[in-house]
Every structure is written in C-alpha cells, then in structure tokens.
Design a protein around this motif. Structure first.
Motif, mmCIF file in Angstrom:
data_model
loop_
_atom_site.group_PDB
_atom_site.id
_atom_site.type_symbol
_atom_site.label_atom_id
_atom_site.label_comp_id
_atom_site.label_asym_id
_atom_site.label_seq_id
_atom_site.Cartn_x
_atom_site.Cartn_y
_atom_site.Cartn_z
ATOM 1 N N LEU A 214 0.833 -1.201 0.000
ATOM 2 C CA LEU A 214 0.000 0.000 0.000
ATOM 3 C C LEU A 214 0.871 1.256 0.000
ATOM 4 C CD1 LEU A 214 -2.856 1.168 0.062
ATOM 5 C CD2 LEU A 214 -2.686 1.144 2.566
ATOM 6 N N LYS A 215 1.899 1.254 0.811
ATOM 7 C CA LYS A 215 2.804 2.410 0.870
ATOM 8 C C LYS A 215 3.417 2.680 -0.510
ATOM 9 C CE LYS A 215 6.914 4.112 3.246
ATOM 10 N NZ LYS A 215 7.970 3.800 4.209
ATOM 11 N N THR A 216 3.813 1.629 -1.190
ATOM 12 C CA THR A 216 4.382 1.765 -2.531
ATOM 13 C C THR A 216 3.333 2.289 -3.513
ATOM 14 O OG1 THR A 216 5.941 -0.033 -2.105
ATOM 15 C CG2 THR A 216 5.521 0.508 -4.411
ATOM 16 N N LEU A 217 2.136 1.726 -3.464
ATOM 17 C CA LEU A 217 1.065 2.142 -4.374
ATOM 18 C C LEU A 217 0.655 3.590 -4.156
ATOM 19 C CD1 LEU A 217 -1.246 -0.996 -4.277
ATOM 20 C CD2 LEU A 217 -0.116 -0.065 -6.305
ATOM 21 N N LYS A 218 0.618 4.020 -2.900
ATOM 22 C CA LYS A 218 0.152 5.371 -2.575
ATOM 23 C C LYS A 218 1.050 6.462 -3.171
ATOM 24 C CE LYS A 218 -2.886 5.092 1.342
ATOM 25 N NZ LYS A 218 -3.838 6.056 0.834
ATOM 26 N N PRO B 262 -2.748 7.798 -4.498
ATOM 27 C CA PRO B 262 -2.947 8.154 -3.089
ATOM 28 C C PRO B 262 -4.274 7.698 -2.484
ATOM 29 C CG PRO B 262 -2.919 10.118 -4.482
ATOM 30 C CD PRO B 262 -2.549 8.969 -5.351
ATOM 31 N N LYS B 263 -5.251 7.347 -3.297
ATOM 32 C CA LYS B 263 -6.542 6.912 -2.767
ATOM 33 C C LYS B 263 -6.603 5.400 -2.518
ATOM 34 C CE LYS B 263 -9.110 10.678 -4.896
ATOM 35 N NZ LYS B 263 -10.146 11.027 -5.878
ATOM 36 N N ALA B 264 -5.566 4.677 -2.865
ATOM 37 C CA ALA B 264 -5.557 3.222 -2.664
ATOM 38 C C ALA B 264 -5.716 2.926 -1.175
ATOM 39 C CB ALA B 264 -4.254 2.633 -3.177
ATOM 40 N N TYR B 265 -6.394 1.809 -0.875
ATOM 41 C CA TYR B 265 -6.590 1.437 0.526
ATOM 42 C C TYR B 265 -6.747 -0.070 0.680
ATOM 43 C CZ TYR B 265 -11.587 1.150 -0.683
ATOM 44 O OH TYR B 265 -12.789 0.836 -1.268
ATOM 45 N N ILE B 266 -6.472 -0.531 1.891
ATOM 46 C CA ILE B 266 -6.619 -1.941 2.240
ATOM 47 C C ILE B 266 -8.069 -2.181 2.643
ATOM 48 C CG2 ILE B 266 -5.994 -3.741 3.912
ATOM 49 C CD1 ILE B 266 -3.182 -2.472 3.995
ATOM 50 N N LYS B 267 -8.664 -3.223 2.118
ATOM 51 C CA LYS B 267 -10.034 -3.607 2.480
ATOM 52 C C LYS B 267 -10.020 -4.060 3.937
ATOM 53 C CE LYS B 267 -14.315 -4.880 1.527
ATOM 54 N NZ LYS B 267 -15.355 -3.976 1.187
ATOM 55 N N ASP C 205 -7.117 -7.847 -1.362
ATOM 56 C CA ASP C 205 -6.619 -7.114 -0.198
ATOM 57 C C ASP C 205 -6.702 -5.596 -0.354
ATOM 58 O OD1 ASP C 205 -5.738 -9.469 1.245
ATOM 59 O OD2 ASP C 205 -4.115 -9.591 -0.224
ATOM 60 N N ILE C 206 -6.385 -5.100 -1.549
ATOM 61 C CA ILE C 206 -6.257 -3.651 -1.765
ATOM 62 C C ILE C 206 -7.144 -3.228 -2.934
ATOM 63 C CG2 ILE C 206 -4.648 -1.821 -2.474
ATOM 64 C CD1 ILE C 206 -2.435 -3.336 -1.007
ATOM 65 N N ILE C 207 -7.733 -2.037 -2.792
ATOM 66 C CA ILE C 207 -8.547 -1.430 -3.844
ATOM 67 C C ILE C 207 -7.853 -0.142 -4.298
ATOM 68 C CG2 ILE C 207 -10.782 -0.411 -4.426
ATOM 69 C CD1 ILE C 207 -11.951 -2.141 -2.129
ATOM 70 N N VAL C 208 -7.821 0.083 -5.615
ATOM 71 C CA VAL C 208 -7.203 1.285 -6.171
ATOM 72 C C VAL C 208 -8.268 2.076 -6.936
ATOM 73 C CG1 VAL C 208 -5.315 2.207 -7.564
ATOM 74 C CG2 VAL C 208 -5.033 -0.002 -6.412
#
Length: 144
Positions: free
Chosen positions: A22-26, A30-35, A43-46
């Motif tokens: 998540l840290k890498t994706l953000k 920046p709106k990516a988050y863990i479900k 696990d993660i939504i972008v």
C-alpha cells in the motif's frame, strides 16, 4: 532446512506485506486502501484505476535470509476447500520480496493461464501443511 509454519506469524507477515505494498502504491495512487476485515477475494482497492483490486502475497520460503527456493507457492486449497488463486476476484497478484526490496506483480488472469498451461507441481504447504498450492518458478512469474 525445514520451514516452520505458524498461522499468527504468517498472518503478521501478510499484513506487513500488505502495508508495504500500500505504501508503494500510494506514491502513485494516493486513494488506494486496504479492504478492512477478513476478505479473501482481494486485499487492496485502487480507486484511481477504476477500483481495480490486488491480492498481496509474501512467500517466506521464496524470500528468506538463508533460503531461496526459486519458486512461488500459489495457494489453491486450504483445509479441503478452494482458496487463493481459485477464489480470488483480484485483478492483480502482487508478491513482495522484502530482502530484495522488490514488489513483483502479475495480472491474475495471466497467472491463472500460466497455471492452466503448465504442469506445475502441486504441494502441501501453509499452516501445518493444510494448504495445497502450485510451485511456480519465480522467473516465469516475473515474466508475466
């Protein structure tokens, strides 16, 4: 060397991998988050990518301080029930290699096709060897 599996330890490694991913994706999304909560499908939504989803994995036998099997374990069954690659709805599979500080990704459909087209060995693994999965050479995973 025998690998000792422990559910809580494995869960902690998985959560750490999700947080690092998540840290890498953000950095780019920046709106990516863990479900939140238990969610086996992904696990993660972008949101910035039309709500594409990501399944995050961290295989400690592939990426350990004193071992490197050269294979990734892609789970397909747990305790006699379909799981992992058989139940995910994620668009992407991301594997975290912490020792290499590297995140590798593959489209889930490409991974499923790779499994279908090859005769990968299915082995027991995971918590007390109650899971089954395919051993896929890391090189093939990274080429997808």
């Amino acid at each position: 060397m025998k690998y000792d599996s422990d559910f809580n330890k494995d869960l902690n490694f998985g959560k750490e991998a999700e947080a690092l991913t998540l840290k890498t994706l953000k950095q780019k999304y920046p709106k990516a988050y863990i479900k939140k909560g238990y969610h086996k499908e992904y696990d993660i939504i972008v949101p910035e990518l039309d709500n594409q989803t990501i399944e995050v994995k961290y295989d400690r036998q592939t990426d350990g301080p004193d071992k490197h099997t050269g294979n990734l374990f892609v789970e397909c069954e747990s305790r006699g029930r379909k799981s992992g690659i058989e139940t995910t709805t994620a668009n992407w599979y991301f594997y975290w290699y912490s020792n290499l500080n590297k995140l590798v990704r593959v489209e889930t459909n490409s991974l499923k096709k790779l499994i279908k087209e090859n005769n990968f060995r299915k082995v027991n693994g995971g918590d007390s060897q109650t899971s089954k999965g395919y051993l896929i050479p890391v090189k093939l995973f990274e080429e997808k």
